[in-house]
Design a protein around this motif. Structure first.
Motif, mmCIF file in Angstrom:
data_model
loop_
_atom_site.group_PDB
_atom_site.id
_atom_site.type_symbol
_atom_site.label_atom_id
_atom_site.label_comp_id
_atom_site.label_asym_id
_atom_site.label_seq_id
_atom_site.Cartn_x
_atom_site.Cartn_y
_atom_site.Cartn_z
ATOM 1 N N ALA A 83 0.783 -1.175 -0.100
ATOM 2 C CA ALA A 83 -0.181 -0.063 0.169
ATOM 3 C C ALA A 83 0.991 1.190 -0.010
ATOM 4 O O ALA A 83 0.542 2.103 -0.574
ATOM 5 N N ALA A 84 2.208 1.197 0.537
ATOM 6 C CA ALA A 84 2.909 2.372 0.719
ATOM 7 C C ALA A 84 3.095 2.807 -0.733
ATOM 8 O O ALA A 84 3.361 4.167 -1.161
ATOM 9 N N ALA A 85 3.301 1.876 -1.487
ATOM 10 C CA ALA A 85 3.844 2.581 -2.967
ATOM 11 C C ALA A 85 2.692 3.098 -3.607
ATOM 12 O O ALA A 85 2.872 4.078 -4.431
ATOM 13 N N SER A 86 1.259 3.005 -3.132
ATOM 14 C CA SER A 86 0.300 3.754 -3.720
ATOM 15 C C SER A 86 0.207 5.073 -3.201
ATOM 16 O O SER A 86 -0.642 5.992 -3.467
ATOM 17 N N LEU A 87 1.047 5.470 -2.035
ATOM 18 C CA LEU A 87 1.151 6.674 -1.365
ATOM 19 C C LEU A 87 2.247 7.562 -1.795
ATOM 20 O O LEU A 87 2.858 8.287 -1.004
ATOM 21 N N ALA A 88 2.567 7.428 -3.096
ATOM 22 C CA ALA A 88 3.620 8.247 -3.566
ATOM 23 C C ALA A 88 3.459 9.780 -3.570
ATOM 24 O O ALA A 88 2.335 9.865 -3.486
ATOM 25 N N ALA A 89 4.620 10.405 -3.421
ATOM 26 C CA ALA A 89 4.328 11.746 -3.236
ATOM 27 C C ALA A 89 3.466 12.461 -4.523
ATOM 28 O O ALA A 89 3.610 11.994 -5.505
ATOM 29 N N PRO A 90 2.626 13.383 -4.213
ATOM 30 C CA PRO A 90 1.895 14.054 -5.320
ATOM 31 C C PRO A 90 2.978 14.557 -6.277
ATOM 32 O O PRO A 90 4.090 15.181 -5.780
ATOM 33 N N ILE A 91 2.643 14.797 -7.443
ATOM 34 C CA ILE A 91 3.583 15.247 -8.616
ATOM 35 C C ILE A 91 3.358 16.637 -8.871
ATOM 36 O O ILE A 91 3.991 17.258 -9.604
ATOM 37 N N GLY A 92 2.258 17.196 -8.361
ATOM 38 C CA GLY A 92 1.816 18.658 -8.884
ATOM 39 C C GLY A 92 1.209 18.853 -10.069
ATOM 40 O O GLY A 92 1.581 18.304 -11.171
ATOM 41 N N ALA A 93 0.378 19.925 -10.094
ATOM 42 C CA ALA A 93 -0.469 20.070 -11.228
ATOM 43 C C ALA A 93 0.234 20.162 -12.570
ATOM 44 O O ALA A 93 0.052 20.016 -13.788
ATOM 45 N N GLN A 94 1.327 21.111 -12.315
ATOM 46 C CA GLN A 94 2.241 21.479 -13.595
ATOM 47 C C GLN A 94 2.666 20.156 -14.194
ATOM 48 O O GLN A 94 2.438 20.204 -15.524
ATOM 49 N N ALA A 95 3.168 18.974 -13.624
ATOM 50 C CA ALA A 95 3.170 17.814 -14.086
ATOM 51 C C ALA A 95 2.127 17.256 -15.232
ATOM 52 O O ALA A 95 2.599 16.558 -16.120
ATOM 53 N N LEU A 96 1.117 17.646 -15.002
ATOM 54 C CA LEU A 96 0.105 17.017 -15.944
ATOM 55 C C LEU A 96 0.181 17.456 -17.326
ATOM 56 O O LEU A 96 -0.237 16.884 -18.234
ATOM 57 N N THR A 97 0.681 18.491 -17.499
ATOM 58 C CA THR A 97 0.549 19.115 -18.752
ATOM 59 C C THR A 97 1.984 19.248 -19.481
ATOM 60 O O THR A 97 2.376 19.424 -20.663
ATOM 61 N N LYS A 155 3.999 7.522 -21.145
ATOM 62 C CA LYS A 155 4.534 8.725 -20.332
ATOM 63 C C LYS A 155 3.485 9.504 -19.719
ATOM 64 O O LYS A 155 3.483 10.534 -19.023
ATOM 65 N N GLN A 156 2.080 9.182 -20.547
ATOM 66 C CA GLN A 156 0.886 9.894 -19.972
ATOM 67 C C GLN A 156 0.373 9.482 -18.641
ATOM 68 O O GLN A 156 -0.562 10.078 -18.353
ATOM 69 N N PHE A 157 0.862 8.197 -18.505
ATOM 70 C CA PHE A 157 0.278 7.609 -17.211
ATOM 71 C C PHE A 157 1.102 7.908 -15.984
ATOM 72 O O PHE A 157 2.496 7.865 -16.195
ATOM 73 N N LEU A 158 0.868 8.166 -14.958
ATOM 74 C CA LEU A 158 1.713 8.346 -13.700
ATOM 75 C C LEU A 158 2.236 7.070 -13.033
ATOM 76 O O LEU A 158 3.118 7.172 -12.261
ATOM 77 N N ILE A 159 1.916 6.094 -13.495
ATOM 78 C CA ILE A 159 2.431 4.765 -13.009
ATOM 79 C C ILE A 159 4.002 5.117 -13.396
ATOM 80 O O ILE A 159 4.476 5.257 -14.356
ATOM 81 N N PRO A 160 4.745 4.781 -12.170
ATOM 82 C CA PRO A 160 6.275 5.085 -12.571
ATOM 83 C C PRO A 160 6.824 3.979 -13.443
ATOM 84 O O PRO A 160 6.078 2.919 -13.687
ATOM 85 N N ALA A 161 7.899 4.390 -14.054
ATOM 86 C CA ALA A 161 8.054 3.636 -15.393
ATOM 87 C C ALA A 161 8.851 2.530 -14.977
ATOM 88 O O ALA A 161 8.619 1.434 -15.829
ATOM 89 N N ASP A 162 9.312 1.946 -13.726
ATOM 90 C CA ASP A 162 9.568 0.795 -13.355
ATOM 91 C C ASP A 162 8.516 -0.147 -12.773
ATOM 92 O O ASP A 162 8.683 -1.232 -12.307
ATOM 93 N N VAL A 163 7.295 0.240 -12.928
ATOM 94 C CA VAL A 163 6.125 -0.779 -12.471
ATOM 95 C C VAL A 163 5.502 -1.144 -13.707
ATOM 96 O O VAL A 163 5.239 -0.380 -14.740
ATOM 97 N N VAL A 164 5.366 -2.394 -13.681
ATOM 98 C CA VAL A 164 4.354 -3.163 -14.620
ATOM 99 C C VAL A 164 3.026 -3.417 -14.356
ATOM 100 O O VAL A 164 2.895 -4.156 -13.221
ATOM 101 N N ASN A 165 2.074 -2.915 -14.851
ATOM 102 C CA ASN A 165 0.784 -3.168 -14.324
ATOM 103 C C ASN A 165 0.141 -4.137 -15.331
ATOM 104 O O ASN A 165 -0.272 -3.755 -16.332
ATOM 105 N N LEU A 166 -0.109 -5.097 -14.759
ATOM 106 C CA LEU A 166 -0.774 -6.248 -15.720
ATOM 107 C C LEU A 166 -1.999 -6.408 -15.001
ATOM 108 O O LEU A 166 -2.727 -7.523 -15.314
#
Ligand SMILES: Cc1ncc(COP(=O)(O)O)c(C=O)c1O
Length: 424
Positions: A12-26, A49-60
């Motif tokens: 669960a801790a992984a899902s509590l990553a720090a917010p990335i900030g509104a700027q990062a959305l665009t 890269k349009q997804f916030l899922i970290p680059a080293d996470v594989v979501n199947l």
């Protein structure tokens, strides 16, 4: 209760990553329109890269819930900022839906799904929509609903509740495992139809096996016998192209927060025409619920609901449409076919269909004696690879377009490593 240490050490801790900030959305550009033709891999990598899922996470496991890409999140966040100013134009306008027709959100989604706006009610999830169907029809004790043995709890339980409370009989047919062809499924349904069968309620895409049922043929079979046909299409929007009016069913439900990557809390109920609507009572109701002239809109009279959610839905439709559903479906299928073939090479038992036409982006395999829960935890906690499945040994591998073959190879390598480690 979890103590702080074990909580922080959990997945669960992984899902509590720090917010990335509104700027990062665009700040991450969308791929240029011609990139797909020039360099397909670069195109999909740019979309990833349009997804916030970290680059080293594989979501199947998009099968449980999707992740909204940046433009969708931006629409949601902007939606909160603008609507919460409470400066709506009309003196009776407030930042809620659940009263009124809200065609600006219903129509784009209806178009996207091959339906007309008057056939489409947006609700808050598929469970809600399925409950509308199970509660909606007048049925006598002893009247039967026919479902498969692969329905999700959110499809089956609304019927079980009605059965316990009002004596409706829930009959199940067993899906072939694996389903080799469409005729096999149709024959099982046909054989299970009884004189008291009033409704056939089945998944369009099975949650456990990923099999895509022959919806059009099932709807035609039901119609030929004077039985209502209803589909739970939780997985369909955004996974594959769907044309609801072409299917010809009476009712269809789904979730947009899975494969369409829309805001969490978006679902829908499709009703074919007025003759169907006249037979379906509302489950949730406020003023306007009983006005037949409103058509499907009357099923949306459900009380205060979240407007930015629907803004996110429109953005999700725009995002998927900018890629193109044909392209998305082809990519989804290619990745699923790849993972499926690789798992077959590894001696897995097929729990999806061996016929590519009967599956899309979910490949389920049975891999005894591997314990799926143990493997699932190991993959997530130690390797940031997320899968899901059924106990004891079934793995449901869902392959959204934003994955790469390298992501899948990473899963396959880890699967091999795990089996070796366990001597399995
Ligand atoms: C086939 C099926 N129906 C219904 C649901 C429930 O969807 P929701 O959470 O949108 O209510 C799911 C969720 O996984 C599902 O797979």
């Amino acid at each position: 209760m979890l103590d702080r240490r074990s909580f922080l050490g959990s997945a669960a801790a992984a899902s509590l990553a720090a917010p990335i900030g509104a700027q990062a959305l665009t700040s991450v550009p969308l791929p240029a329109a011609d990139l797909h033709a020039k360099n397909e891999d670069a195109y999909w990598a740019a979309l990833r890269k349009q997804f916030l899922i970290p680059a080293d996470v594989v979501n199947l496991n998009v099968g449980t819930v999707g992740s909204s890409p940046r433009p969708v999140l931006k629409a949601i966040f902007d939606g909160f900022e603008t609507t919460e100013q409470m400066t709506q134009e009309g003196s009776e306008d407030y930042p809620i839906w659940g009263y009124g027709a809200w065609d600006q959100y219903r129509k784009p989604f209806a178009d996207f799904m091959g339906a007309k706006v008057e056939q489409m009610a947006i609700l808050r999830n598929c469970t809600e929509a399925n409950s509308y169907i199970a509660n909606g029809f007048d049925m006598k004790p002893g009247d039967e609903v026919l479902i498969s043995d692969e329905e999700h709890g959110s499809g089956e339980m609304p019927w079980m509740l009605r059965s316990r409370r009002y004596g409706v009989v829930v009959k199940k047919f067993a899906m072939p495992k694996p389903a080799k062809n469409a005729a096999e499924i149709l024959n099982r349904i046909s054989d299970a139809i009884m004189p008291k069968t009033r409704i056939i309620f089945v998944s369009h895409i099975s949650t456990s096996t990923g099999v895509v049922l022959p919806a059009k043929e099932i709807a035609a079979l039901a119609r030929s016998k004077g039985i209502i046909s209803a589909f739970d299409g939780a997985h369909a929007p955004g996974m594959m192209k769907v044309d609801l009016n072409d299917i010809g069913c009476d009712l269809y439900t789904g979730s947009m927060h899975k494969w369409l990557f829309a805001t969490k809390g978006t679902g829908f109920l499709y009703l074919r025409d007025r003759s169907v609507m006249d037979r379906v009572w509302n489950t949730i109701a406020t003023g306007g619920y009983d006005d037949p002239a409103r058509m499907a809109d009357r099923y949306m009279q459900i009380g205060s609901s979240c407007i930015p959610t629907l803004m996110g839905l429109n953005a999700a439709i725009g995002f998927a449409s900018s890629i193109g559903m044909d392209r998305i479906e082809a990519r989804n299928r290619m990745l699923a076919d790849y993972i499926h073939a690789e798992m077959m090479k590894r001696g897995a038992q097929d729990w999806t269909s061996p016929d590519p036409a009967l599956r899309c982006a979910i490949a389920t395999v049975n891999v005894p004696p591997v314990q799926r829960m143990e493997l699932q935890d190991w993959l997530w906690k130690n390797h940031k690879v997320r899968i899901r499945g059924g106990n004891p040994s079934k793995l449901r591998l869902a392959t959204p377009y934003f994955l790469s073959k390298a992501d899948i190879d990473r899963f396959l390598g880890l699967f091999d490593e795990y089996r070796k480690m366990k001597g399995a």
